[in-house]
Design a protein around this motif. Structure first.
Motif, PDB file in Angstrom:
ATOM      1  N   HIS A 218       0.675  -1.247  -0.020  1.00 30.08           N
ATOM      2  CA  HIS A 218      -0.099  -0.038   0.102  1.00 30.08           C
ATOM      3  C   HIS A 218       0.914   1.207  -0.031  1.00 30.08           C
ATOM      4  O   HIS A 218       0.637   2.246   0.656  1.00 30.08           O
ATOM      5  N   ALA A 219       1.962   1.231  -0.848  1.00 33.28           N
ATOM      6  CA  ALA A 219       2.997   2.294  -0.650  1.00 33.28           C
ATOM      7  C   ALA A 219       2.726   3.127  -1.961  1.00 33.28           C
ATOM      8  O   ALA A 219       2.095   2.432  -2.862  1.00 33.28           O
ATOM      9  N   PRO A 220       3.099   4.274  -1.990  1.00 36.77           N
ATOM     10  CA  PRO A 220       2.915   5.296  -3.334  1.00 36.77           C
ATOM     11  C   PRO A 220       4.114   4.673  -4.530  1.00 36.77           C
ATOM     12  O   PRO A 220       5.120   4.303  -3.940  1.00 36.77           O
ATOM     13  N   ALA A 221       3.813   5.047  -5.715  1.00 37.12           N
ATOM     14  CA  ALA A 221       4.668   5.045  -6.632  1.00 37.12           C
ATOM     15  C   ALA A 221       5.593   6.082  -6.713  1.00 37.12           C
ATOM     16  O   ALA A 221       5.120   7.152  -7.105  1.00 37.12           O
ATOM     17  N   LEU A 222       6.784   5.844  -6.271  1.00 40.18           N
ATOM     18  CA  LEU A 222       7.801   6.982  -6.260  1.00 40.18           C
ATOM     19  C   LEU A 222       9.222   6.463  -6.837  1.00 40.18           C
ATOM     20  O   LEU A 222       9.395   5.267  -6.767  1.00 40.18           O
ATOM     21  N   PRO A 223      10.081   7.085  -7.344  1.00 37.74           N
ATOM     22  CA  PRO A 223      11.503   6.748  -7.743  1.00 37.74           C
ATOM     23  C   PRO A 223      11.962   5.861  -6.744  1.00 37.74           C
ATOM     24  O   PRO A 223      12.645   4.837  -7.257  1.00 37.74           O
ATOM     25  N   GLU A 224      12.016   6.129  -5.264  1.00 43.15           N
ATOM     26  CA  GLU A 224      12.571   5.086  -4.271  1.00 43.15           C
ATOM     27  C   GLU A 224      11.824   4.123  -4.087  1.00 43.15           C
ATOM     28  O   GLU A 224      12.363   3.386  -3.472  1.00 43.15           O
TER      29      GLU A 224
END
Length: 337
Positions: A218-224
């Motif tokens: 349930h995490a966001p899509a970010l570069p990291e």
């Protein structure tokens, strides 16, 4: 103080209006907003839309709304708010709109509810090994000693790992609370006090992968966060564990996941993939230990009306000069989907 019924322009794919609002929703919206009649903006450059923008105070947006950039703001000198009847506003709210002080609200909270419900169903189903038992029963078609064949399954004292104490992640935790499950959470922004209040135990991502019978993302899509569940972390998952992804496909290394599930070692419930539309020959379509759905965990069908009702309620608050109940803050966007 705003006007009693602020001039409001619908901005979305035109075909979506009857699906998210319908006659009831439109009637409710018309009671709190002065709607631009017979116009839905999916292109702010169209002459009729550009003309309507001159008097528009609020944009009521949904999927298909173009970005509100410098040109749009110049054409809409009275624009004060964007009320988004869906989740993420990242593709609508530009740096220009933030700089102009446009207030923004989102119905992300409403969209989080069905995603969490889908996830909880996936967790309970996965611990019960329903996919595996279904295939076994389909092939054998006889009464067998299932209790002897499937020892060690079920939902009692199983460990569920939640990756991301996001809005959806927290709702999942809340919905799982009545069950006899041990819940672990990985989130770098979750404090010990917050974890205690949620009734969960904080853990590193490696520990979460190694300890969880079901790992739910349930995490966001970010570069990291790209491929945060990679080949190494998938290998840490116990034999028979299930990966559930209702967040973004890019968070998981698809190639590595295919190898793991094709071996039969782990299972997967996937509502999102990378790419979003897998090649027609992808094994994920046919593997018996994979449940693959086409990004439908979020609002669909009648659930769309909940988001529309939320946006209409926000517009009513705006018309009364009240702050939004579900505002979007620019500084929070980097940590959200």
């Amino acid at each position: 103080m705003t006007t009693a019924r602020p001039r409001t322009l619908l901005a979305m794919h035109p075909g979506l209006v009857p699906r998210i609002l319908g006659p009831r929703g439109l009637a409710q919206l018309a009671r709190v907003a002065d709607l631009v009649p017979d116009l839905v903006a999916d292109d702010f450059g169209r002459p009729l839309v550009a003309e309507a923008l001159r008097d528009t105070e609020v944009l009521y947006t949904f999927w298909g709304c173009p970005p509100v950039d410098r040109e749009v703001l110049a054409a809409a000198p009275r624009l004060r708010a964007i009320v988004h009847a869906a989740g993420s506003v990242k593709y609508i709210a530009t740096e220009d709109s933030w700089r102009a002080g446009v207030r923004i609200s989102s119905a992300a909270w409403a969209n989080a509810l069905p995603v969490a419900e889908y996830t909880v169903a996936a967790v309970l189903m996965s611990n019960k090994r329903l996919l595996q038992i279904r295939e076994d029963f389909r092939q054998r078609r006889e009464i067998d000693s299932w209790h002897h064949r499937y020892t060690g399954i079920g939902n009692y004292r199983r460990a569920v790992g939640v990756v991301g104490a996001s809005r959806i992640g927290r709702r999942v935790i809340e919905l799982l609370r009545p069950f006899d499950l041990d819940i672990l959470v990985h989130d770098p922004y979750l404090s010990a006090a917050e974890a205690s209040a949620l009734g969960v135990r904080r853990a590193g991502l490696d520990e979460l992968c190694a300890a969880s019978d079901v790992l739910s993302i349930h995490a966001p899509a970010l570069p990291e966060t790209r491929h945060m569940v990679d080949r190494r972390r998938l290998a840490l998952m116990p034999d028979g564990a299930t990966l559930v992804n209702t967040a973004r496909g890019s968070l998981v290394d698809t190639e590595a996941l295919v190898e793991e599930v094709a071996s039969g070692r782990i299972h997967a419930v996937l509502d999102v993939t990378d790419p979003e539309l897998l090649p027609a020959d992808s094994p994920l379509y046919d593997l018996p230990n994979v449940l693959l759905t086409p990004h439908v965990a979020g609002s669909i069908g009648g659930e769309l009306h909940r988001m529309a009702d939320s946006a209409t309620a926000e517009l009513a608050r705006y018309a009364q000069g009240l702050p939004f109940q579900h505002p979007v803050l620019q500084e929070e966007l980097e940590r959200t989907a």
